[in-house]
Design an enzyme around this catalytic site. Sequence first.
Site, PDB file in Angstrom:
ATOM      1  N   ARG A 119      -6.719   9.291  -5.134  1.00 42.24           N
ATOM      2  CA  ARG A 119      -7.285   8.150  -4.400  1.00 42.24           C
ATOM      3  C   ARG A 119      -8.814   8.204  -4.324  1.00 42.24           C
ATOM      4  NH1 ARG A 119      -3.055   7.417  -5.703  1.00 42.24           N
ATOM      5  NH2 ARG A 119      -1.174   6.959  -4.516  1.00 42.24           N
ATOM      6  N   SER A 148      -1.188   2.118   3.033  1.00 42.16           N
ATOM      7  CA  SER A 148      -1.062   3.498   3.506  1.00 42.16           C
ATOM      8  C   SER A 148      -2.328   3.921   4.239  1.00 42.16           C
ATOM      9  CB  SER A 148      -0.801   4.438   2.333  1.00 42.16           C
ATOM     10  OG  SER A 148       0.432   4.141   1.716  1.00 42.16           O
ATOM     11  N   GLU A 156      -6.925   7.375   4.314  1.00 41.84           N
ATOM     12  CA  GLU A 156      -6.892   6.806   2.973  1.00 41.84           C
ATOM     13  C   GLU A 156      -7.538   5.423   2.968  1.00 41.84           C
ATOM     14  OE1 GLU A 156      -3.482   5.342  -0.172  1.00 41.84           O
ATOM     15  OE2 GLU A 156      -3.362   7.400   0.563  1.00 41.84           O
TER      16      GLU A 156
END
Length: 302
Positions: A175, A224, A294
């Site tokens: 990510r 998320s 995130e």
Amino acid sequence: MSAALAVEQLPALAGEAKSGGSLADFIWFRCGGPAEWLVRPRDVDDLSQFLAALDPEVPVLPVGVGSNLIVRDGGVPGVVIRLPKSFSQISVEDGSRVRAGGAAMGITVASKARDAGIAGLEFLRGIPGTTGGAVRMNAGAYGREAMDILIEATLVLRDGTIETWPVERFGYTYRHSETPEGAVVVEALFEGTPGDPAVIAAEMDRIAAEREASQPLRSRTGGSTFKNPDGDKAWRLVDEAGCRGLTIGGAQVSEKHTNFLLNTGDATSADIEALGEEVRRRVRERSGVELQWEIPRVGERA
């Protein structure tokens, strides 16, 4: 947020620039403050010339559809770049390759690949953001990530320079990429493998059904919230810490998937961020794990 950037300080633009442009109108959480300037360039050259002439001290933030973003209530200083539909073109090339504009949605790219009999891009069906966002954050789902299919991407850097980077240059990790601050991803070239459109379609349908069953897709959310720690799942740790359904103000931890935060109707971004921090605190106390955000959080607090 101080309106420090006057209209006469903005470079010429063939596209559109709006002072105090609303971000809450399209950010998935539907909350947060405005952009000092919301800029929609007409094309790549327009964007390049605008950034080249813009004072280097002015911060620039590219935003796609805001499906994975918390915009703080004080708004975003400087310039927010949002690519218009003219940047969403998709074409199929030889060698099972798909070229997509930075504003093209993941589901549209996956569908184009399916129709052309190109396998390997199905997971983009499960990513509700743009190509540019996927390239920048190495978006992933169902065991695959953007870095697995990316050949190269074209960026307009903060100084207006247009560069095409091979996948290796992005320095991808989970990510994360080394995309420079203020750079805008305007195009990406993906590569899959030859496949049967019917098989590809079935896999995309499976992904869609799995997302519908497990994620709060019909809520105001931001995807998320926390990164999965090595060898574990963030949702499991959040659930184990007793946070399912936890609320602060109008923000709530989803009952359906505990790694999603929700705006139940009147949440401020401060509510959502405070809830995330409370979840992190409870998980740390319960399991000793330090969950990492995130979702990017941008802008100034009110």
